[in-house]
Design a protein around this motif. Sequence first.
Motif, PDB file in Angstrom:
ATOM      1  N   PHE A   1       0.775  -1.421  -0.164  1.00 49.94           N
ATOM      2  CA  PHE A   1      -0.109  -0.394  -0.013  1.00 49.94           C
ATOM      3  C   PHE A   1       0.700   1.324  -0.147  1.00 49.94           C
ATOM      4  CE2 PHE A   1      -2.071   3.633   2.427  1.00 49.94           C
ATOM      5  CZ  PHE A   1      -3.900   3.655   1.187  1.00 49.94           C
ATOM      6  N   GLU A   2       2.064   0.925   1.094  1.00 48.51           N
ATOM      7  CA  GLU A   2       2.922   2.190   0.933  1.00 48.51           C
ATOM      8  C   GLU A   2       3.700   2.885  -0.746  1.00 48.51           C
ATOM      9  OE1 GLU A   2       5.602   1.380   3.636  1.00 48.51           O
ATOM     10  OE2 GLU A   2       4.227   1.609   5.490  1.00 48.51           O
ATOM     11  N   ARG A   3       3.972   1.327  -1.217  1.00 50.06           N
ATOM     12  CA  ARG A   3       4.332   1.640  -2.681  1.00 50.06           C
ATOM     13  C   ARG A   3       3.127   2.107  -3.776  1.00 50.06           C
ATOM     14  NH1 ARG A   3       6.577  -3.540  -4.630  1.00 50.06           N
ATOM     15  NH2 ARG A   3       6.725  -2.338  -6.832  1.00 50.06           N
ATOM     16  N   LEU A   4       1.553   1.248  -3.749  1.00 46.56           N
ATOM     17  CA  LEU A   4       0.968   2.209  -4.198  1.00 46.56           C
ATOM     18  C   LEU A   4       1.095   4.175  -4.017  1.00 46.56           C
ATOM     19  CD1 LEU A   4      -1.218   2.579  -6.619  1.00 46.56           C
ATOM     20  CD2 LEU A   4      -3.299   1.633  -4.890  1.00 46.56           C
ATOM     21  N   GLN A   5       0.575   4.247  -2.693  1.00 43.65           N
ATOM     22  CA  GLN A   5       0.761   5.659  -2.157  1.00 43.65           C
ATOM     23  C   GLN A   5       1.830   6.499  -2.481  1.00 43.65           C
ATOM     24  OE1 GLN A   5       0.288   6.026   1.984  1.00 43.65           O
ATOM     25  NE2 GLN A   5      -0.331   8.322   1.974  1.00 43.65           N
ATOM     26  N   HIS A   6       3.134   6.046  -2.768  1.00 40.62           N
ATOM     27  CA  HIS A   6       4.358   6.734  -3.593  1.00 40.62           C
ATOM     28  C   HIS A   6       4.279   6.910  -4.694  1.00 40.62           C
ATOM     29  CE1 HIS A   6       8.107   8.423  -3.614  1.00 40.62           C
ATOM     30  NE2 HIS A   6       8.307   7.605  -4.678  1.00 40.62           N
ATOM     31  N   ALA A   7       3.723   5.853  -5.493  1.00 39.84           N
ATOM     32  CA  ALA A   7       3.440   5.927  -6.698  1.00 39.84           C
ATOM     33  C   ALA A   7       2.470   6.764  -7.289  1.00 39.84           C
ATOM     34  CB  ALA A   7       3.148   4.744  -7.606  1.00 39.84           C
ATOM     35  N   LEU A   8       0.828   6.908  -6.103  1.00 40.82           N
ATOM     36  CA  LEU A   8       0.457   8.208  -6.363  1.00 40.82           C
ATOM     37  C   LEU A   8       0.661   9.363  -5.962  1.00 40.82           C
ATOM     38  CD1 LEU A   8      -3.263   6.366  -5.672  1.00 40.82           C
ATOM     39  CD2 LEU A   8      -2.300   6.783  -7.847  1.00 40.82           C
ATOM     40  N   LYS A   9       1.142   9.823  -5.384  1.00 40.76           N
ATOM     41  CA  LYS A   9       1.608  10.735  -4.652  1.00 40.76           C
ATOM     42  C   LYS A   9       2.668  11.450  -6.026  1.00 40.76           C
ATOM     43  CE  LYS A   9       3.948  13.691  -0.955  1.00 40.76           C
ATOM     44  NZ  LYS A   9       4.528  13.166  -0.209  1.00 40.76           N
ATOM     45  N   HIS A  10       3.716  10.739  -6.137  1.00 35.23           N
ATOM     46  CA  HIS A  10       4.692  10.801  -7.215  1.00 35.23           C
ATOM     47  C   HIS A  10       4.025  11.331  -8.823  1.00 35.23           C
ATOM     48  CE1 HIS A  10       8.435  11.085  -9.841  1.00 35.23           C
ATOM     49  NE2 HIS A  10       7.902  10.430 -11.052  1.00 35.23           N
TER      50      HIS A  10
END
Length: 87
Positions: free
Chosen positions: A2-11
């Motif tokens: 979930f953190e990777r997805l959150q980071h990708a969306l933020k980026h």
Amino acid sequence: MFERLQHALKHHYSASQDVAFRQFRLGAMLFFAGGVLVYIAVQLNPSLQQELVLLAGLLVGGCGFVVAILAQVRMTISRIWWFFKGD
């Protein structure tokens, strides 16, 4: 995960407006190129070639529409992101 997805969306959404606008321009150009192909197909005599050109125009125009709409959504979410970020 979930953190990777959150980071990708933020980026993705914190990118500059230039990146999203380039995506929007690409979509708009594809959409109008598809429109030109549809117009060319209408001018041809009824045949298999006309149908193929029309199909190509609809596919190109449809893809361009999707790309442009996704870019517009990206720009809107990006603006909201920067508004609430407060920096």
